[in-house]
Design an enzyme around this catalytic site. Structure first.
Site, short mmCIF file in Angstrom:
data_model
loop_
_atom_site.label_atom_id
_atom_site.label_comp_id
_atom_site.label_asym_id
_atom_site.label_seq_id
_atom_site.Cartn_x
_atom_site.Cartn_y
_atom_site.Cartn_z
N ASP A 902 13.24 -20.69 -66.50
CA ASP A 902 12.70 -21.73 -65.58
C ASP A 902 12.00 -21.34 -64.35
O ASP A 902 11.42 -21.92 -63.62
CB ASP A 902 13.90 -22.65 -65.18
CG ASP A 902 13.34 -24.30 -65.51
OD1 ASP A 902 12.30 -24.35 -66.58
OD2 ASP A 902 13.62 -25.19 -64.93
N ASP A 1202 24.99 -32.38 -67.56
CA ASP A 1202 25.95 -32.06 -68.94
C ASP A 1202 26.69 -33.25 -68.79
O ASP A 1202 27.12 -33.82 -70.03
CB ASP A 1202 26.69 -30.84 -68.70
CG ASP A 1202 27.21 -30.63 -67.51
OD1 ASP A 1202 26.96 -31.35 -66.67
OD2 ASP A 1202 27.80 -29.58 -67.17
#
Length: 1518
Positions: A902, A1202
């Site tokens: 990223d 998450d």
């Protein structure tokens, strides 16, 4: 469209033009309405009964006022239900219009834009509205834009003359470049592409804008601005006799579609300026009159069959809007009585909290959906497309106009500039009789039999401007209130005429708006009556202990709760909902109240109402304050007086109630009135701020404050006189003997069923793959929980008792702080018990997997590894993670490893190119030698190089590692490291425009086909998704979703493993363990994922930063596993790909079939077609207006993606399993500095709070979807940051009290002390037992509880503050990558168990302040004991201080005893010392208030006497 819930409209085989879908919550609305209606009837019965038995005139009058107010509320509630009975949602398909209708056959369109004052409605804004409509994706020659200037201003005409010239450039520019924002101001204010053409157009627009603003500033059109005789002739009409109220008609054709062309030679739309004739002797009917003038003029000039009415500031935002309208108006399946298509009013520039409720979500969106399920929405004044025919009588009966040229079917056969047409236009109906001509016109059309449709596309069709000051917002509401009452009390009242002609649903729906102003009755009543009664010690509501109280509570919570639900489901936020209800109250005692008075005075002929134009001019200072969410008062107004009066009365009333409680009066009778006053006080905070705390020009005028204060005094005096004269108030205090029973319900999460101890899963007689066993301590946990719960209730009773008997404000505040802290601790204890009720332990048998299926039948596996910064996450570490999973004991051809970079770094790509070469040697070496540690770094750290082959492999690895580190040090990949043209081509993508935040997608298959032994290699794909500063990238969740799509298009394995970049595999059999569950038919259908624990290497003996998180990663997940399964921990998790696409029973289909979870990829990963799709789905705009992040993939909306993803999956019906084998499956790296550890915790706490306070909060949505146990279990994490409340309270309050010789806990000799001792020892003891049984040590348990305290006064505090600042729109947070870089000195200190400070941080300041305060407190306590004072009363506070001092030892050491670089910075120590001194000084001032000293005087005196006796006794013994 098929299905029972969606209906569509199409003709024969023609394409679908639109669909309509009923909203799912309709049944809930109807059921709730029935229950709520019964509750209202019960309340009215209660009022009637109280009224009958009233014994005095005052009690009778007060009860009657409440009854009347509640009758009004009941009426408004009933009318509101009409919108909830059958709401629908529509969708249109404008792309299909041209498939059934040629563009040349599109009906003509007349656009009406009204303006009235160039100074309140700046002409440049009106010009933008007109230009946006002229530039529609619609045949230009069929568009005619009519500008009604009701102010008759030459300045407005000049602006449109300039706009006509600019339009010849703007329209072709828009259509050539397919621009969406066709208002120039909106386009140039956005991130538009910068080209030479766009810059040229921008200069032209700015030039036009400057001209218009100069003319507006001068107030006249100077000769230098007139460029032709035609223009001069037009402006000569403004003679000395020409005024706003008295002037002849002016009609000026600025663009003629029959002859004027743009710069590309295409015809332009018609643009006509109109200022209707006015004189003082004729009524002009405000805006309705202006619209009717446009209707007549347009009828004789163009007579288009479709009309669009727009406010002057209401700019088009979607060039396809007319095509959406044609989806209805040109659909033969739609009945011919469709009168208009209404779009919602949406606004730009609204601040974060929408303090003035400018978006009117209820009026312009929620209610509209309900109207649309009946006969259609009301006309809301702008953004509405009419059939011209609908304005000339009912559908079955045409009302012919006075001249045939105005008939809706008249065909204009002459140019608009012909003399005959212009002459007719100068001679040449919307409904009169109300200031709200829009509401009245739509209502009358519906009464005549016309229908309407609500069109609310995803891209807003129009955007308007909002008032940025309070008085404009209230005046607009007052004007609406007057106009609505004009309709409500006319012969066409919706309550009578409307119900009779349209039916009860539509009639009551219109009545809800018509009678809006009567909201002022209950709002004003409840804003003053309960408060004045409380000030006079008269209690007019049921006691808390009476059953009637619960009726009030249900009615309040039910109404507010359903309103909140509607608001949130319509896309609102909590902040805006709060502003909405606050502004509803503010309107009730201002706009509605004064509007009603003005209307009734008008009815009596005492005054007349007028039409005040809402200003669209923006003041820079006001705009700045508005953006900050600060209310704008600034001018004296009667409406501000009433607001301030209510705020003062409520504040005094609430204070009086608190005083009564502190004096020992029972809260039971006061509660409802105090709650109403307190609720009003909270809503009035902006008023108090404007009165007392602000110094800007927007503060409350002193005149207003003084007037309101005097009025408040007068109102209080009058109420006192009334209540005192009629002293017999038995009507309020009569005994009520009505009782009701409440049946308790219980919801429990699912737990393992089946064998008493062990549940075994096997397949068709084959060996078992796994077992599950409840933990032996479960029974003890349940028994202990019962005992401990009783102790908590006893503690809360003790606090409540102390609170009620507090005699001063300070003692009350201290006790309240302790009560709140213990309530928070109680919540966390209760939520923690969910993990202790059904914990289980599982075991797998991977050796049995090959006995029931062939290796060739193993499902394919896609591995996702995310990295973001090569300097914080060194590429060699990420390479080790990838190599460890590539080397799994699993068919290599079925493994695909996707690395998401990223940070878009060529350094990371280089590292993986080198890794792919090394992998051809490493993989066969591992499998040949049955290596367990398949991360090269971990393997070679164990010195396992006893063979020549191992030595050779190590040399190759060290060579690769050196190359990667050298490239990283240089910061670029030099030519010497590039070994092929293919590699060179890859690195050429990193151009000078390629940055971390802005770069195209990069995908590269770095894998080799065969290893050195000739076996197939796994796929290894480098992915750097496209990024743009204009697009949101959603941090790690966005990266994972990009991998999900890219992998779906390239390999689409049914199993996915997600890993952090530093979490390498430690067991090559890990996939087989996961397959024991994922390939078991008994568990597979609802099993979303198998979660392995996070375990870390390199932790020092004491684990000083609590890096292993044993409670989070081991203990709690075992408890989760006994319910519906563990939460997703962000790494080490094997997913079924299907789980990312909807619930187990309902597939959420992606946008393209190649992304479907069951899609079979039958082409190589390097084929051009596969790579093309992969690049497409890695684009930054791919997710725009899609379900990614909401219903598909990893979920957005939280930094803890998450936790949020796992929670939402389980809410959808998926289950999960916790797999914790003896050999750790994965090992990760830990932060080795305190600052990194605390920042990581702060980021988590922010992300968890984002979920905790979202519409998907585990405490509400989670409990409803998952059951009580799972909901509370998830809530335990979501509200983690709330630990800061009790930890901070107990870290400072007892200590500051001790420093001031104030004792706030029971004596050691009192029974209550043993309750405190049991609660402390019980909680710590059970926690210690859990920790040790989970394989922990005493040292690490101590570090665990110490770091819990550290987090509570650092990470959790700052995380909470940062979250709530963002929540209020004050700041924004980002995703900080935790550094994995290791400094040698820091690593050495960490290994020795020494805390790492070393840098300035606000979190270190709070820790140091707490350490200093606790040390000073303990020293003070010891001094008191040495002076001979009894330890009895000091003990608890000294124990807390001593316990904190013991935990703070590393801080004292870092401040005073250390010399290394990791010591506490001097600046931090100085700041903390000064803050500690300030805190102590402030506490001295507070604790030494006279009232508090009095409370403790007897205690101290007794201690001193005991000390004196002790000394005397000692002397005598001597």
């Amino acid at each position: 469209m098929k299905g029972s819930f969606v209906s569509g409209a199409s003709t024969d085989d023609a394409p679908l033009l639109h669909t309509v879908t009923p909203l799912r919550r309709t049944i809930f609305n109807r059921v709730f309405a029935a229950i709520y209606a019964l509750a209202i009837l019960t309340l009215l019965y209660y009022h009637a009964r109280t009224l009958i038995y009233s014994a005095t005139l005052v009690s009778f009058s007060a009860t009657l006022a409440l009854l009347f107010s509640d009758l009004v509320l009941a009426f408004m509630w009933v009318t509101t239900q009409t919108f909830r009975m059958c709401p629908v949602y529509r969708n249109q398909f404008p792309e299909n219009v041209e498939k059934i209708l040629k563009r040349s056959d599109f009906p003509a369109l007349d656009v009406f834009v009204c303006t009235a004052d160039p100074y309140k409605e700046p002409p440049i804004g009106v010009v933008n509205t007109a230009l946006a409509a002229m530039a529609y994706d619609y045949p230009a020659e069929k568009i005619s834009v009519y500008i009604s200037d009701d102010g008759g201003s030459a300045l407005t005409l000049f602006a449109f003359m300039e706009a006509a010239k600019f339009a010849t450039h703007w329209l072709p520019f828009c259509k050539k470049n397919n621009i969406l924002e066709r208002s120039p101001e909106a386009y140039f204010g956005s991130n538009h592409p910068c080209t030479s053409e766009s810059e040229k157009i921008k200069m032209m627009y700015e030039s036009m804008k400057v001209k218009v603003e100069h003319v507006l500033e001068r107030g006249t059109v100077g000769d230098q601005y007139i460029t032709s005789d035609q223009e001069r002739e037009a402006f000569n009409q403004w003679s000395s006799d020409f005024t706003r109220q008295d002037h002849p008609a002016v009609i000026q054709v600025l663009l003629d579609a029959s002859r004027d062309k743009d710069i590309d030679g295409y015809l332009m739309p018609n643009l006509i300026y109109i200022s209707r004739e006015k004189n003082k002797s004729s009524p002009h009917h405000f805006k309705a009159g202006a619209l009717n003038a446009l209707l007549r003029v347009s009828g004789c000039m163009t007579n288009a069959p479709i009309l669009l009415a727009l406010d002057c500031d209401f700019r088009s935002n979607d060039p396809q809007t007319p095509l959406r309208v044609l989806c209805y108006l040109c659909d033969p399946a739609i009945p011919p009585n469709l009168g208009f298509v209404q779009f919602p009013q949406l606004f730009q520039g609204i601040n974060k909290s929408d303090i003035y409720n400018a978006e009117y979500k209820r009026l312009f969106q929620i209610n509209m959906l309900g109207f649309d399920g009946s006969s259609g929405p009301n006309y809301i004044g702008t953004g509405c497309f009419f059939r011209r025919r609908s304005l000339f009588g009912c559908p079955t009966s045409l009302i012919s106009p006075e001249i045939p040229e105005l008939a809706p079917d008249h065909v204009v056969g002459k140019p608009i500039q012909s003399q005959s047409v212009l002459s007719l236009a100068h001679r040449i109906g919307f409904r009169y009789g109300s200031l709200v001509e829009d509401y009245y016109t739509g209502f009358r059309m519906h009464c005549e039999g016309w229908k309407s449709v609500y069109c609310n596309p995803e891209r807003p069709a129009f955007f308007g401007d909002v008032p940025t000051n309070f008085i404009d917002a209230l005046n607009q509401q007052k004007r609406w209130a007057v106009g609505l009452l004009e309709v409500a009390f006319s012969k066409y009242s919706p309550a009578t005429h409307g119900v009779r002609t349209m039916g009860p649903l539509m009639g009551l729906g219109y009545a809800q708006a018509a009678f809006w102003p009567i909201w002022s009755i209950p709002i004003t009543t409840y804003a003053f009556l309960p408060q004045l009664a409380l000030l006079n010690k008269v209690y007019i509501f049921p006691k808390v202990s009476e059953p009637w109280f619960f009726l009030y509570a249900f009615l309040f919570l039910g109404a507010y709760g359903q309103d909140y639900l509607d608001f949130m489901l319509a896309g609102g936020s909590v902040q805006r909902w709060w502003s909405d209800q606050r502004f509803w109250i503010a309107r009730g005692i201002t706009s509605y109240f004064f509007g009603s008075i003005e209307f009734f005075l008008g009815c009596l002929g005492i005054s007349a109402s007028g039409f005040t134009v809402t200003s669209k001019a923006v003041d820079a200072e006001q705009s700045k304050r508005y953006d900050q969410g600060i209310f704008e008062f600034g001018v004296h107004s009667p409406m501000f007086v009433s607001l301030t009066l209510a705020a003062i009365i409520n504040l005094i009333s609430f204070s009086q109630g608190l005083v009564d409680v502190l004096r020992g009066n029972n809260l039971e009778g006061l509660f409802v009135q105090m709650f109403i006053s307190g609720f009003a006080v909270v809503n009035s905070l902006p008023i108090y701020e404007a009165m007392a705390l602000r110094n800007d020009s927007g503060k409350m005028p002193i005149k207003t404050t003084i007037t309101a204060t005097l009025l408040a005094g007068a109102v209080y005096a009058a109420s006192s006189f009334i209540f005192m004269v009629f002293t017999d108030l038995s009507g309020f205090t009569q005994t009520r003997n009505h009782t009701g029973d409440i049946a308790p319900t219980r919801s429990m999460g699912a737990r393992p069923q089946g064998g008493s101890a062990i549940q075994v899963t096997s397949i068709g007689g084959h060996p078992s793959l796994h077992t599950v066993k409840p933990l032996a301590r479960t029974l003890f946990n349940r028994v202990f929980a019962t005992i401990y719960a009783l102790s908590i209730l006893a503690l809360l009773f003790y606090h409540a008792k102390t609170l009620f008997y507090s005699t001063t404000l300070v003692s009350f505040s201290v006790t309240l702080a302790l009560l709140i802290s213990d309530l928070v601790l109680t919540f966390f204890w209760v939520s923690t018990q969910t993990f202790r009720m059904f914990p289980v332990c599982r075991k797998q048998f991977p050796e049995n997997l090959t006995k029931i299926m062939e290796r060739s039948d193993f499902p394919a596996l896609d591995v996702f590894i995310c990295t973001a910064d090569p300097y914080k996450e060194p590429p060699i570490g990420v390479v080790n993670t990838a190599l460890s999973v590539m080397a799994y004991d699993y068919p290599t051809e079925k493994i695909s490893v996707y690395v998401s970079d990223d940070g878009g770094s060529a350094l990371t790509l280089f590292a993986f190119m080198e890794a792919s070469k090394f992998a051809t040697q490493w993989l066969p070496f591992c499998k040949k030698n049955n290596v367990l540690e398949r991360s090269p770094e971990a393997y070679f750290e164990l010195n396992r190089t006893c063979t020549s082959e191992a030595v050779n492999i190590k040399k190759i690895y060290e060579s690769m590692k050196l190359k990667v580190e050298q490239v990283l040090e240089r910061g670029k990949v030099d030519d010497e490291y590039i070994s092929s043209d293919q590699e060179r081509e890859a690195f050429n993508k990193w151009t000078h425009n390629f940055t971390r935040q802005d770069h195209p997608a990069v995908l590269l298959d770095a894998s080799k086909d065969k290893d050195i032994a000739g076996y197939s290699m796994p796929n290894l794909i480098y992915v750097s998704r496209e990024k743009s500063k204009a697009s949101s990238h959603h941090f790690k969740a966005g990266a994972l979703n990009a991998l999900l799509r890219v992998s779906g298009s390239m390999t689409n394995a049914p199993i996915i493993l997600t890993l952090d970049c530093d979490s390498f595999s430690n067991d090559p059999e890990t996939p087989l363990r996961a397959m024991c569950y994922l390939c078991d038919p008994a568990t597979r259908p609802q099993l979303a994922y198998v979660q392995f624990p996070q375990i870390f290497r390199g932790i020092n003996n004491s684990d000083i930063y609590n890096a292993e998180f044993k409670r989070l990663y081991r203990i709690n997940v075992m408890g989760f596993d006994g319910l519906s399964g563990p939460n997703y921990l962000g790494t080490g998790c094997f997913f079924q790909r299907r789980a990312f696409y909807g619930s187990p029973t309902s597939l959420a289909s992606p946008e393209i079939p190649e992304l479907a979870p069951d899609y079979i990829v039958d082409k190589p990963v390097q084929s051009q077609s596969v790579l093309a799709i992969a690049h497409q789905v890695a684009g930054c705009n791919y997710e725009s207006q899609s379900n990614w992040g909401s219903k598909i993939g990893f979920r957005y909306g939280s930094l803890s993606e998450d936790y949020h993803t796992g929670f939402r999956m389980q809410c959808e019906g998926w289950k999960s399993i916790f797999c914790d084998p003896d050999r750790p499956a994965f090992l990760g790296d830990v932060p080795i500095t305190l600052n990194d550890a605390l920042n990581q915790q702060k980021r988590w706490s922010i992300g968890l709070l984002e979920v905790g306070f979202s519409k998907y909060s585990p405490a509400t949505f989670g409990v409803k979807a998952l059951g009580l146990s799972m909901g509370l279990a998830y809530a335990q994490s979501a509200f983690w940051a709330m630990w800061s409340i009790p930890i901070t309270a107990y870290a400072f309050l007892p200590q500051l009290a001790l420093l001031n010789k104030v004792y706030i806990f029971p004596k050691a000799s009192e029974p209550w002390f043993f309750l405190y001792a049991f609660l402390f020892l019980g909680a710590y003891g059970q926690d210690f037992l859990d920790f040790i049984l989970a394989g922990g040590s005493v040292q690490r348990w101590w570090s665990d509880q110490r770091f819990w305290i550290i987090r509570g006064i650092s990470s959790y505090v700052f995380g909470s503050v940062e979250f709530f600042l963002k929540f209020l729109g004050i700041s924004a947070f980002g995703f900080n990558v935790t550094s994995k870089v290791v400094d040698d000195e820091q690593s050495k200190r960490y290994g020795q168990g020494i805390f790492e400070f070393g840098e300035d941080s606000p979190m270190f300041v709070t820790l140091t302040v707490a350490a200093i305060i606790n040390l000073s407190s303990l020293a003070q306590g010891l001094a008191e004991v040495f002076k001979g004072n009894s330890l009895d009363g000091l003990f608890v506070q000294m124990f807390i201080s001593g316990f904190a001092v013991l935990n703070s030892w590393p801080i004292y050491e870092a401040i005073a005893l250390r010399k290394d670089k990791g010591k506490m910075p001097l600046k931090t120590s100085i700041i903390a010392t000064l803050l500690a001194g300030t805190l102590y000084t402030a506490s001295c001032f507070i604790f030494r208030i006279k009232g508090f000293e009095k409370k403790n005087r007897k205690e101290r005196k007794r201690y001193e006497e005991e000390a004196k006796k002790s000394r005397k006794k000692g002397f005598m013994n001597s």
